[in-house]
Design an enzyme around this catalytic site. Structure first.
Site, PDB file in Angstrom:
ATOM      1  N   GLY A  46       5.512 -44.615  12.181  1.00  7.56           N
ATOM      2  CA  GLY A  46       4.271 -43.910  12.456  1.00  7.56           C
ATOM      3  C   GLY A  46       4.590 -42.606  13.147  1.00  7.56           C
ATOM      4  CD  GLN A  51       4.740 -39.360  18.022  1.00  8.91           C
ATOM      5  OE1 GLN A  51       4.120 -39.916  17.129  1.00  8.91           O
ATOM      6  NE2 GLN A  51       5.884 -39.809  18.507  1.00  8.91           N
ATOM      7  CB  CYS A  98       7.726 -43.708  21.594  1.00  7.69           C
ATOM      8  SG  CYS A  98       6.636 -42.293  21.369  1.00  7.69           S
ATOM      9  CG  LEU A  99       9.680 -41.396  16.122  1.00  8.80           C
ATOM     10  CD1 LEU A  99       9.067 -40.832  14.844  1.00  8.80           C
ATOM     11  CD2 LEU A  99      11.139 -41.752  15.921  1.00  8.80           C
ATOM     12  CG  HIS A 140       3.151 -46.467  19.307  1.00  8.64           C
ATOM     13  ND1 HIS A 140       4.071 -46.880  20.238  1.00  8.64           N
ATOM     14  CD2 HIS A 140       3.481 -45.175  19.007  1.00  8.64           C
ATOM     15  CE1 HIS A 140       4.909 -45.882  20.500  1.00  8.64           C
ATOM     16  NE2 HIS A 140       4.576 -44.849  19.756  1.00  8.64           N
ATOM     17  CD  GLU A 141       2.287 -43.534  15.639  1.00  8.41           C
ATOM     18  OE1 GLU A 141       2.112 -42.361  16.018  1.00  8.41           O
ATOM     19  OE2 GLU A 141       3.387 -44.105  15.754  1.00  8.41           O
ATOM     20  CG  HIS A 144       1.382 -40.833  20.146  1.00 11.19           C
ATOM     21  ND1 HIS A 144       2.135 -40.264  21.154  1.00 11.19           N
ATOM     22  CD2 HIS A 144       2.188 -41.734  19.544  1.00 11.19           C
ATOM     23  CE1 HIS A 144       3.343 -40.791  21.157  1.00 11.19           C
ATOM     24  NE2 HIS A 144       3.407 -41.700  20.190  1.00 11.19           N
TER      25      HIS A 144
END
Length: 187
Positions: A46, A51, A98-99, A140-141, A144
Site C-alpha cells: 500500500g 508518503q 511502513c515505507l 494503515h493507508e 496516512h
C-alpha cells in the site's frame, strides 16, 4: 511510469490531514500509475499520497492472500469502518512496517474486519469488505490520510523501539526521503 521518492517520518505532509481529491483527470491517472510503480519498487502492499509528498486523500493497495486471491485498487476520498480491534497484546504475527519508517517492523493490534467506501481513479464509487491482512492494509493507508503513522499507535514498548530507530537514522525532521530501487532501504 515514474518511481517517486518516499517521504520519511518527520516530513510535515506525513503528519497532516490530507485534502480531498477533486479532479479525476489525466494528472490523477498519472499519479496513480506512478504510485503503483513506487509501491511495487519499494516493495510494499500500500502507498498513500502523503508518503510521496502530496497531501491528497488518495492511496493505492495491492495484496494477494494465502489462497492466491489478488485485491488491487485505488482509494480516493475514502471512508473506512472497522470492527473493534481485539483486546490483548500484539504478537509477532501482528507486526507491520511502513515505507515511511523503512526497515522497521513493530507489532500493532488492528481490527480484523473493515469496510472501505471510496472512489477509484475515474471517480467511480465502490465498496470493499476486507478481513485479515487486507483490512490491516486499508487501516494503515487510511491512517496516512489523517496524518497518523502506525508508529503513533504503538504500545509503550513499540514506541520506545521506533523512537530509537528514528534517532539512530536521524529521521523525524523534514527533508528525509528515499527512492525505491535506488537507495538501499527496505520496508
Amino acid at each position: 511510469m515514474t518511481v517517486l521518492p518516499i517521504c520519511i517520518t518527520g516530513e510535515p505532509v506525513l503528519h497532516e490531514v490530507a485534502e480531498p481529491v477533486v479532479g479525476f483527470d489525466a494528472e490523477l491517472a498519472q499519479l496513480v500509475e506512478d504510485m503503483f510503480a513506487t509501491m511495487e519498487a519499494a516493495p510494499g502492499v500500500g502507498l498513500a499520497a502523503p508518503q510521496v509528498g502530496l497531501g491528497k486523500r488518495l492511496f493505492v493497495y495491492d495484496w494477494t492472500d494465502e489462497d492466491g486471491t489478488r485485491t488491487r485498487g485505488v482509494a480516493a476520498n475514502p471512508e473506512l469502518w472497522v470492527t473493534p480491534p481485539p483486546i490483548g497484546i500484539a504478537e509477532e504475527e501482528d507486526e507491520e512496517g511502513c515505507l515511511s519508517i523503512p526497515g522497521e517492523r513493530f507489532a500493532l493490534m488492528r481490527s480484523d474486519r473493515a469496510i472501505l467506501r471510496a472512489q477509484d481513479e475515474l471517480g467511480e464509487h465502490y465498496e470493499l469488505e476486507a478481513s485479515g491482512w487486507l483490512a490491516r492494509i486499508l487501516q494503515h493507508e487510511f491512517d496516512h490520510l489523517n496524518g497518523v503513522l502506525y508508529a503513533d499507535r504503538l504500545d509503550a514498548l513499540g514506541t520506545k523501539g521506533v523512537q530509537k530507530a528514528i534517532k539512530r537514522n536521524k529521521w523525524g525532521v523534514p527533508g528525509n526521503s528515499w527512492l525505491p530501487g535506488v537507495d538501499d532501504l527496505e520496508d
